[in-house]
Design a protein around this motif. Structure first.
Motif, PDB file in Angstrom:
ATOM      1  N   LYS A  95       0.827  -1.201   0.000  1.00  0.00           N
ATOM      2  CA  LYS A  95       0.000   0.000   0.000  1.00  0.00           C
ATOM      3  C   LYS A  95       0.863   1.254   0.000  1.00  0.00           C
ATOM      4  CE  LYS A  95      -4.128   1.940   0.303  1.00  0.00           C
ATOM      5  NZ  LYS A  95      -5.140   1.782  -0.741  1.00  0.00           N
ATOM      6  N   ALA A  96       1.932   1.253   0.791  1.00  0.00           N
ATOM      7  CA  ALA A  96       2.828   2.408   0.829  1.00  0.00           C
ATOM      8  C   ALA A  96       3.449   2.659  -0.535  1.00  0.00           C
ATOM      9  CB  ALA A  96       3.917   2.189   1.882  1.00  0.00           C
ATOM     10  N   ARG A  97       3.932   1.601  -1.171  1.00  0.00           N
ATOM     11  CA  ARG A  97       4.524   1.761  -2.507  1.00  0.00           C
ATOM     12  C   ARG A  97       3.498   2.309  -3.493  1.00  0.00           C
ATOM     13  NH1 ARG A  97       6.630  -3.340  -1.332  1.00  0.00           N
ATOM     14  NH2 ARG A  97       5.155  -4.350  -2.768  1.00  0.00           N
ATOM     15  N   GLN A  98       2.274   1.794  -3.405  1.00  0.00           N
ATOM     16  CA  GLN A  98       1.220   2.254  -4.310  1.00  0.00           C
ATOM     17  C   GLN A  98       0.954   3.743  -4.123  1.00  0.00           C
ATOM     18  OE1 GLN A  98      -2.625   0.351  -3.715  1.00  0.00           O
ATOM     19  NE2 GLN A  98      -3.665   2.144  -4.545  1.00  0.00           N
ATOM     20  N   LEU A  99       0.802   4.178  -2.874  1.00  0.00           N
ATOM     21  CA  LEU A  99       0.480   5.578  -2.614  1.00  0.00           C
ATOM     22  C   LEU A  99       1.632   6.503  -3.016  1.00  0.00           C
ATOM     23  CD1 LEU A  99      -1.387   5.297   0.811  1.00  0.00           C
ATOM     24  CD2 LEU A  99      -2.368   5.485  -1.481  1.00  0.00           C
ATOM     25  N   ILE A 100       2.853   6.056  -2.790  1.00  0.00           N
ATOM     26  CA  ILE A 100       4.012   6.853  -3.205  1.00  0.00           C
ATOM     27  C   ILE A 100       4.043   6.975  -4.727  1.00  0.00           C
ATOM     28  CG2 ILE A 100       6.535   6.890  -3.305  1.00  0.00           C
ATOM     29  CD1 ILE A 100       6.480   5.592  -0.480  1.00  0.00           C
ATOM     30  N   GLU A 101       3.806   5.858  -5.412  1.00  0.00           N
ATOM     31  CA  GLU A 101       3.780   5.879  -6.879  1.00  0.00           C
ATOM     32  C   GLU A 101       2.665   6.771  -7.410  1.00  0.00           C
ATOM     33  OE1 GLU A 101       3.458   1.793  -7.928  1.00  0.00           O
ATOM     34  OE2 GLU A 101       5.553   1.322  -7.402  1.00  0.00           O
ATOM     35  N   GLU A 102       1.544   6.832  -6.686  1.00  0.00           N
ATOM     36  CA  GLU A 102       0.433   7.690  -7.109  1.00  0.00           C
ATOM     37  C   GLU A 102       0.722   9.169  -6.863  1.00  0.00           C
ATOM     38  OE1 GLU A 102      -3.290   6.500  -5.448  1.00  0.00           O
ATOM     39  OE2 GLU A 102      -3.218   4.491  -6.327  1.00  0.00           O
ATOM     40  N   GLY A 103       1.752   9.465  -6.085  1.00  0.00           N
ATOM     41  CA  GLY A 103       2.141  10.859  -5.880  1.00  0.00           C
ATOM     42  C   GLY A 103       1.886  11.424  -4.509  1.00  0.00           C
ATOM     43  N   ALA A 104       1.609  10.581  -3.515  1.00  0.00           N
ATOM     44  CA  ALA A 104       1.368  11.090  -2.156  1.00  0.00           C
ATOM     45  C   ALA A 104       2.563  11.892  -1.665  1.00  0.00           C
ATOM     46  CB  ALA A 104       1.092   9.923  -1.201  1.00  0.00           C
ATOM     47  N   HIS A 105       2.276  12.975  -0.959  1.00  0.00           N
ATOM     48  CA  HIS A 105       3.327  13.795  -0.357  1.00  0.00           C
ATOM     49  C   HIS A 105       3.635  13.366   1.071  1.00  0.00           C
ATOM     50  CE1 HIS A 105       1.291  16.692  -3.266  1.00  0.00           C
ATOM     51  NE2 HIS A 105       2.470  16.463  -3.784  1.00  0.00           N
ATOM     52  N   ILE A 106       2.665  12.735   1.732  1.00  0.00           N
ATOM     53  CA  ILE A 106       2.789  12.265   3.110  1.00  0.00           C
ATOM     54  C   ILE A 106       2.035  10.941   3.212  1.00  0.00           C
ATOM     55  CG2 ILE A 106       2.292  12.775   5.554  1.00  0.00           C
ATOM     56  CD1 ILE A 106       2.001  15.749   4.740  1.00  0.00           C
ATOM     57  N   LEU A 107       2.532  10.015   4.035  1.00  0.00           N
ATOM     58  CA  LEU A 107       1.787   8.806   4.368  1.00  0.00           C
ATOM     59  C   LEU A 107       1.309   8.906   5.806  1.00  0.00           C
ATOM     60  CD1 LEU A 107       4.016   5.960   2.857  1.00  0.00           C
ATOM     61  CD2 LEU A 107       2.059   7.118   1.803  1.00  0.00           C
ATOM     62  N   ASP A 108       0.065   8.516   6.059  1.00  0.00           N
ATOM     63  CA  ASP A 108      -0.506   8.549   7.410  1.00  0.00           C
ATOM     64  C   ASP A 108      -0.872   7.131   7.824  1.00  0.00           C
ATOM     65  OD1 ASP A 108      -1.484  10.105   9.720  1.00  0.00           O
ATOM     66  OD2 ASP A 108      -3.450   9.383   9.104  1.00  0.00           O
ATOM     67  N   LEU A 109      -0.185   6.613   8.829  1.00  0.00           N
ATOM     68  CA  LEU A 109      -0.397   5.246   9.307  1.00  0.00           C
ATOM     69  C   LEU A 109      -1.094   5.282  10.658  1.00  0.00           C
ATOM     70  CD1 LEU A 109       2.120   5.105   7.332  1.00  0.00           C
ATOM     71  CD2 LEU A 109       2.890   3.173   8.705  1.00  0.00           C
ATOM     72  N   GLY A 110      -2.076   4.406  10.831  1.00  0.00           N
ATOM     73  CA  GLY A 110      -2.766   4.335  12.110  1.00  0.00           C
ATOM     74  C   GLY A 110      -2.991   2.907  12.549  1.00  0.00           C
ATOM     75  N   GLY A 111      -2.740   2.631  13.829  1.00  0.00           N
ATOM     76  CA  GLY A 111      -2.923   1.298  14.372  1.00  0.00           C
ATOM     77  C   GLY A 111      -4.138   1.155  15.261  1.00  0.00           C
ATOM     78  N   GLU A 112      -4.950   2.218  15.342  1.00  0.00           N
ATOM     79  CA  GLU A 112      -6.173   2.180  16.142  1.00  0.00           C
ATOM     80  C   GLU A 112      -7.278   2.855  15.345  1.00  0.00           C
ATOM     81  OE1 GLU A 112      -7.589   3.253  20.662  1.00  0.00           O
ATOM     82  OE2 GLU A 112      -6.379   4.757  19.619  1.00  0.00           O
ATOM     83  N   SER A 113      -8.300   2.118  15.007  1.00  0.00           N
ATOM     84  CA  SER A 113      -9.398   2.709  14.248  1.00  0.00           C
ATOM     85  C   SER A 113     -10.086   3.794  15.074  1.00  0.00           C
ATOM     86  CB  SER A 113     -10.427   1.641  13.872  1.00  0.00           C
ATOM     87  OG  SER A 113     -11.532   2.235  13.227  1.00  0.00           O
ATOM     88  N   SER A 114     -10.395   4.902  14.425  1.00  0.00           N
ATOM     89  CA  SER A 114     -11.125   5.983  15.096  1.00  0.00           C
ATOM     90  C   SER A 114     -12.512   6.176  14.492  1.00  0.00           C
ATOM     91  CB  SER A 114     -10.326   7.292  15.016  1.00  0.00           C
ATOM     92  OG  SER A 114     -10.012   7.604  13.670  1.00  0.00           O
ATOM     93  N   ARG A 115     -13.001   5.155  13.789  1.00  0.00           N
ATOM     94  CA  ARG A 115     -14.363   5.233  13.245  1.00  0.00           C
ATOM     95  C   ARG A 115     -15.369   5.297  14.400  1.00  0.00           C
ATOM     96  NH1 ARG A 115     -16.611   0.436  14.349  1.00  0.00           N
ATOM     97  NH2 ARG A 115     -15.222  -1.339  14.634  1.00  0.00           N
ATOM     98  N   PRO A 116     -16.535   5.887  14.176  1.00  0.00           N
ATOM     99  CA  PRO A 116     -17.551   5.903  15.239  1.00  0.00           C
ATOM    100  C   PRO A 116     -17.849   4.506  15.757  1.00  0.00           C
ATOM    101  CG  PRO A 116     -18.180   7.385  13.467  1.00  0.00           C
ATOM    102  CD  PRO A 116     -16.978   6.626  12.980  1.00  0.00           C
ATOM    103  N   GLY A 117     -17.816   4.355  17.085  1.00  0.00           N
ATOM    104  CA  GLY A 117     -18.088   3.072  17.709  1.00  0.00           C
ATOM    105  C   GLY A 117     -16.872   2.206  17.931  1.00  0.00           C
ATOM    106  N   ALA A 118     -15.702   2.651  17.480  1.00  0.00           N
ATOM    107  CA  ALA A 118     -14.498   1.830  17.589  1.00  0.00           C
ATOM    108  C   ALA A 118     -14.070   1.664  19.043  1.00  0.00           C
ATOM    109  CB  ALA A 118     -13.355   2.451  16.788  1.00  0.00           C
ATOM    110  N   GLU A 119     -13.513   0.490  19.339  1.00  0.00           N
ATOM    111  CA  GLU A 119     -13.011   0.194  20.673  1.00  0.00           C
ATOM    112  C   GLU A 119     -11.570   0.682  20.825  1.00  0.00           C
ATOM    113  OE1 GLU A 119     -14.706  -1.082  23.127  1.00  0.00           O
ATOM    114  OE2 GLU A 119     -16.539  -1.617  22.047  1.00  0.00           O
TER     115      GLU A 119
END
Length: 281
Positions: A42-66
């Motif tokens: 995924k990182a390689r894909q986003l870099i190839e698509e032209g991302a300027h920054i990558l944002d990684l998260g190990g805890e979901s913050s969706r509504p209702g997430a534990e």
């Protein structure tokens, strides 16, 4: 390899921040990369698509997430930071509200802490970011991911969000975080009613008046379903529309799942506006 944390160059705004959710339960399944191979791909894909920054998260913050404990979050995120850093100098943002995760992330080569609690959930976060000289995204929310959407209420969402973000800024500055390292996020979908999300997007200029770069995280969120009736897998076009609008209203960072499509849309807008400055790549 250059030193980290790196300074973020806002001269070519908006910067496109590509999302990698190192979790099994984030709201958009295609953004999930819960094993090393998936995350690296995924990182390689986003870099190839032209991302300027990558944002990684190990805890979901969706509504209702534990809540996810520190050790599990570290296990999910840090090896991926290390793997990306072996191959790329792209700025890496870590979506965490835990100072211990921030420490490990900076040590592994991260540059930005994206704190959805705006320094409120861990009293050591501000001093941690200051000590490493990293950048900090201060995001506005009310409540926790588990309960934030139960009964959100505002009298004047713009003024209240501005005031609460200013309080977070004051905390950051008092802890020694450099003013140039602070980024503000109004928290679309975080303890907000549908009309609140629309008001915040309508008035990004008022948030930018606080004199800090503004990050907008709108991509594929549920408020778009209320408008279009489309499920998460079908919200790319609505997300692009919001991204273009946010750019025109002064957003400095667009946090998105669909990097290439967002880049194309913004490049077209910039060309029509007559902006020929170097930006993509």
């Amino acid at each position: 390899m250059s030193d980290h944390p790196a300074d973020i160059d806002f001269s070519r705004s908006p910067l496109i921040m590509g999302i990698i959710n190192c979790t099994p339960d984030s709201f958009y399944p295609s953004s999930r990369a819960s094993i090393m191979a998936d995350a690296s791909r995924k990182a390689r894909q986003l870099i190839e698509e032209g991302a300027h920054i990558l944002d990684l998260g190990g805890e979901s913050s969706r509504p209702g997430a534990e809540y996810v404990d520190k050790d599990e979050e570290l296990r999910r995120v840090i090896p991926i930071v290390e793997e990306i850093r072996k191959k790329s100098e792209i700025p890496i943002s870590i979506d965490t509200r835990k100072a211990a995760v921030a420490v490990a992330a900076f040590e592994a080569g991260a540059d930005i802490i994206n704190d959805i609690s705006a320094l409120q959930d861990d009293e050591k976060m501000a001093e941690t970011v200051a000590s490493y000289g990293g950048s900090i995204v201060l995001m506005h929310k009310r409540g926790s991911p588990k309960d934030m959407q139960l009964k959100p209420h505002y009298e004047n969402v713009i003024e209240e969000v501005k005031a609460e973000l200013q309080q977070a800024v004051d905390t950051a500055l008092q802890a020694g975080i450099d003013r140039s390292k602070i980024i503000l996020d109004p928290g679309i979908g975080f303890g907000k009613r549908h009309e609140d999300n629309l008001s915040l997007l309508r008035d990004i200029e008022q948030l930018a008046a606080l004199q800090f770069p503004v990050l907008i995280g709108h991509s594929r969120k549920s408020f778009l379903e209320k408008i279009t009736g489309r499920v998460v897998d079908e919200r790319i076009h609505a997300s692009i529309a919001v991204g273009v609008l946010a750019h025109l209203k002064g957003a400095a960072i667009l946090r998105v799942h669909d990097v290439a499509a967002t880049l194309d849309a913004v490049m077209v807008v910039r060309a029509i506006e007559g902006d020929s400055s170097s930006w993509n790549g």
